[in-house]
Enzyme design. Sequence first.
Site, PDB file in Angstrom:
ATOM      1  N   ASP A  27      -1.603   0.796 -10.229  1.00  0.00           N
ATOM      2  CA  ASP A  27      -1.711  -0.681  -9.721  1.00  0.00           C
ATOM      3  C   ASP A  27      -0.339  -1.161  -8.957  1.00  0.00           C
ATOM      4  OD1 ASP A  27      -2.549  -3.157  -9.459  1.00  0.00           O
ATOM      5  OD2 ASP A  27      -2.565  -3.936 -11.289  1.00  0.00           O
ATOM      6  N   SER A  72     -12.294   0.913  -8.081  1.00  0.00           N
ATOM      7  CA  SER A  72     -13.023   0.441  -8.827  1.00  0.00           C
ATOM      8  C   SER A  72     -14.308   0.010  -8.172  1.00  0.00           C
ATOM      9  CB  SER A  72     -12.424  -0.692  -9.687  1.00  0.00           C
ATOM     10  OG  SER A  72     -12.524  -1.657  -8.923  1.00  0.00           O
ATOM     11  N   ASN A  75     -13.643  -2.988  -6.044  1.00  0.00           N
ATOM     12  CA  ASN A  75     -12.589  -3.055  -5.104  1.00  0.00           C
ATOM     13  C   ASN A  75     -13.322  -2.872  -3.792  1.00  0.00           C
ATOM     14  OD1 ASN A  75     -10.341  -0.642  -6.624  1.00  0.00           O
ATOM     15  ND2 ASN A  75     -10.352  -2.824  -6.371  1.00  0.00           N
TER      16      ASN A  75
HETATM   17  C1  FPP Z   1      -4.200  -1.059  -7.019  1.00  0.00           C
HETATM   18  O1  FPP Z   1      -3.215  -1.578  -6.344  1.00  0.00           O
HETATM   19  C2  FPP Z   1      -4.408   0.348  -6.162  1.00  0.00           C
HETATM   20  C3  FPP Z   1      -5.937   0.613  -5.614  1.00  0.00           C
HETATM   21  C4  FPP Z   1      -7.077  -0.360  -5.643  1.00  0.00           C
HETATM   22  C5  FPP Z   1      -5.956   1.881  -4.794  1.00  0.00           C
HETATM   23  C6  FPP Z   1      -5.183   3.014  -5.349  1.00  0.00           C
HETATM   24  C7  FPP Z   1      -5.267   4.067  -4.265  1.00  0.00           C
HETATM   25  C8  FPP Z   1      -4.366   4.985  -4.145  1.00  0.00           C
HETATM   26  C9  FPP Z   1      -3.078   5.346  -4.894  1.00  0.00           C
HETATM   27  C10 FPP Z   1      -4.498   5.995  -2.877  1.00  0.00           C
HETATM   28  C11 FPP Z   1      -6.015   6.906  -2.780  1.00  0.00           C
HETATM   29  C12 FPP Z   1      -5.886   7.709  -4.232  1.00  0.00           C
HETATM   30  C13 FPP Z   1      -5.747   9.212  -4.100  1.00  0.00           C
HETATM   31  C14 FPP Z   1      -6.142   9.823  -5.617  1.00  0.00           C
HETATM   32  C15 FPP Z   1      -5.109   9.937  -3.169  1.00  0.00           C
HETATM   33  P1  FPP Z   1      -3.333  -3.143  -5.697  1.00  0.00           P
HETATM   34  O2  FPP Z   1      -3.972  -3.013  -4.362  1.00  0.00           O
HETATM   35  O3  FPP Z   1      -4.421  -3.954  -6.492  1.00  0.00           O
HETATM   36  O4  FPP Z   1      -1.959  -3.640  -5.692  1.00  0.00           O
HETATM   37  P2  FPP Z   1      -1.566  -5.369  -6.018  1.00  0.00           P
HETATM   38  O5  FPP Z   1      -2.260  -5.720  -7.545  1.00  0.00           O
HETATM   39  O6  FPP Z   1      -0.125  -5.288  -5.997  1.00  0.00           O
HETATM   40  O7  FPP Z   1      -2.343  -6.050  -5.050  1.00  0.00           O
END
Ligand code: FPP
Length: 247
Positions: A27, A72, A75
């Site tokens: 996150d 998720s 998402n």
């Molecule tokens: C949460 O941060 C992150 C996600 C919803 C996406 C995670 C995806 C990756 C790290 C890249 C793809 C995965 C792999 C395994 C290569 P957020 O966007 O909710 O952050 P915020 O809370 O600061 O807005």
Amino acid sequence: MALFKPKTELAEVDFDRLPRHVAIIMDGNGRWAKRRGLPRTAGHAAGAETFRTIATYCQKIGLEYLTVYAFSTENWKRPMEEVSAIIGLLKKYLLESIEKMEKDKIRLHFFGDLDALPPELRELTVRTDDISTRYEGMQVNVCFNYGGRDEIVRAARAFAADCLAGKRSPEELTEETFSNYLYSAGVPDPDLVIRPSGELRISNFLLWQSAYAEFYYTDVLWPDFSKEELHKALAAYQSRSRRFGGV
Ligand code: FPP
């Protein structure tokens, strides 16, 4: 006995007493990008690099299982460009990791409903599943289009279907039998769940499996999560006394 025992700077870790299974909610990518005046997608790209660094390191120190939350079931509500960027990163990562899996004997599995993925990506997940059957190294589980409640409902439905088909009877349903209907069938429960970015929620992640997990929260945003941050989480885990409901 751990084969690789790195020097740690900020925390004392006993590498002979590592948890078997670490799970991470990746996150803070969006906030990381915002603080730099970059688009959210740049945060996900940086987060994917962190995932690669941490997964490689976990394999090196001898961790058996690493599970990460990448996308998720909720998402999909994000803007189209952001969803496409995350799917694109997963594809790029999968293509690159196929080679690495062969070299490091890593197993890569997916937890989640993959039917919603583009066909070429599904095809890649079938390939990584196939490669995984050949190896016995660390297992990385990527939760994609995953929700803990959805996983439990699907498992209940599958068990009910087996009962209707005469393969199972309701009396056979125990915690152990039920676990075998989850995406995580055969994988030990996570010992440690890490959530960076200062949020103190479980957010529908491994709801069944984390019943007795230790939780570690940190304000560090996922793209900034380093090996030293992992050491701090491991040291915190090792300092706790796990009683599983006993005394
Ligand atoms: C949460 O941060 C992150 C996600 C919803 C996406 C995670 C995806 C990756 C790290 C890249 C793809 C995965 C792999 C395994 C290569 P957020 O966007 O909710 O952050 P915020 O809370 O600061 O807005």
